[in-house]
Design a protein around this motif. Structure first.
Motif, short mmCIF file in Angstrom:
data_model
loop_
_atom_site.label_atom_id
_atom_site.label_comp_id
_atom_site.label_asym_id
_atom_site.label_seq_id
_atom_site.Cartn_x
_atom_site.Cartn_y
_atom_site.Cartn_z
N GLU A 118 0.94 4.37 -2.67
CA GLU A 118 0.76 5.76 -2.25
C GLU A 118 1.96 6.62 -2.66
N THR A 119 3.16 6.06 -2.54
CA THR A 119 4.36 6.81 -2.92
C THR A 119 4.40 7.05 -4.43
N LYS A 152 0.83 -1.21 0.00
CA LYS A 152 0.00 0.00 0.00
C LYS A 152 0.86 1.26 0.00
N ASN A 153 1.92 1.28 0.80
CA ASN A 153 2.79 2.46 0.86
C ASN A 153 3.50 2.69 -0.47
N ALA A 177 10.28 2.86 -0.38
CA ALA A 177 8.97 2.25 -0.13
C ALA A 177 8.98 0.78 -0.50
#
Length: 232
Positions: A172-173, A168-169, A190
Motif C-alpha cells: 500500500e505504501t 500488505k502495508n 513500512a
C-alpha cells in the motif's frame, strides 16, 4: 467678501458632514454584523484601504554537503558499487526504488562484510524457507537463506513484498509513493514494521545510509554507474 466667507464655511461644513457620514457608515456596519465581515464591506465600498495580502515565507532546507564525510575503505567501496550494479540491472520495472534497496543491502551486510553475504550471497539477511539452501547462524537455531548469486536474493525479497500477507502495508505504501502521497522514508518504515529486523534502530540506520551515502557522498558515482549500465 462676506459672501465668499459664507460659501467657504458652507463647503467646510459639507465636507465635515460627508466625513462624519463615512465614519457613521463604518461604525454602523461594525456594530451590526461583526468586525471582520464589516471591515471587508467597508473595504469593498472604498471606505477603508484594502489590506495587503500576507506573504508566507517558506524556509527551504539547505542541502547538506557530504563531501567531507569519511571515505569508505576500498573493500566496502567496492561492495557499494558492485551491489548497486546488480540492483540497478535487476530492479528495472520494480516498485521499490533502487536507492532504497542499495541502502538496505549496505545496512544488512555491513557493507559486504557479513558472513551471510560472503557465504550465501544474501543481500538482505532473509531467513531460509522451505526448499531454500541455508546457512546456520552462530549461537542460535536461525537458518539464513543461501543463494547462488546476489540477484537471487533480490528475487526472494520481491516474493515476500508481493505475496506475504503481513507485507500488505508495504504494498500500500509503494502505491502511495507512486501517487506522490508517500516518501522513501515511509517505504523504509513500512518494511521495518513487518518485523524485518530485531534492531530497533534499523529504519533510522537505513534512512541515514540512504541520505548520507547513497544519495549523498556517492550520489554522482552511482548516477554515473547507472547511466553507464544502460547507455545505448
Amino acid at each position: 467678501v462676506q459672501k465668499d466667507n459664507i460659501n467657504e464655511g458652507k463647503e467646510e461644513d459639507n465636507m465635515n458632514v460627508k466625513d462624519m457620514a463615512k465614519v457613521g457608515a463604518i461604525a454602523t456596519m461594525i456594530n451590526t454584523s461583526g468586525v471582520n465581515a464589516d471591515m471587508i464591506k467597508a473595504q469593498d465600498n472604498f471606505l477603508l484601504p484594502k489590506e495587503k495580502p500576507k506573504v508566507e515565507v517558506v524556509q527551504k532546507e539547505k542541502p547538506k554537503d557530504y563531501s567531507k564525510l569519511s571515505e569508505l575503505p576500498e573493500d566496502k567501496k567496492k561492495f557499494l558499487l558492485d551491489s548497486a550494479s546488480v540492483i540497478y540491472q535487476n530492479n528495472q520495472g520494480k516498485d521499490v526504488p533502487s536507492d532504497i534497496l542499495i541502502a538496505i543491502a549496505l545496512e544488512e551486510t555491513g557493507y559486504g562484510t557479513s558472513r551471510f553475504y560472503k557465504e550465501g550471497n544474501n543481500y538482505f539477511n532473509m531467513v531460509a524457507e522451505k526448499g531454500d539452501d541455508r546457512i546456520k547462524a552462530k549461537g542460535d537455531n536461525t537458518q539464513v537463506a543461501k543463494f547462488e548469486s546476489p540477484s537471487e536474493s533480490l528475487d526472494k525479497f520481491y516474493t515476500w513484498v508481493e505475496n506475504k500477507p503481513h507485507y500488505k502495508n508495504v504494498r500500500e505504501t509503494l502505491e502511495k509513493y507512486k501517487q506522490g502521497e508517500a516518501t522513501k522514508g515511509d517505504i523504509i518504515d513500512a518494511i521495518s514494521d513487518t518485523g524485518w529486523a530485531e534492531n530497533p534502530n534499523w529504519s533510522k540506520n537505513v534512512k541515514s545510509i540512504l541520505k548520507a551515502r547513497v544519495n549523498g557522498k556517492h550520489s554522482e558515482e552511482l548516477k554515473n554507474l547507472e547511466n553507464s549500465l544502460f547507455k545505448k
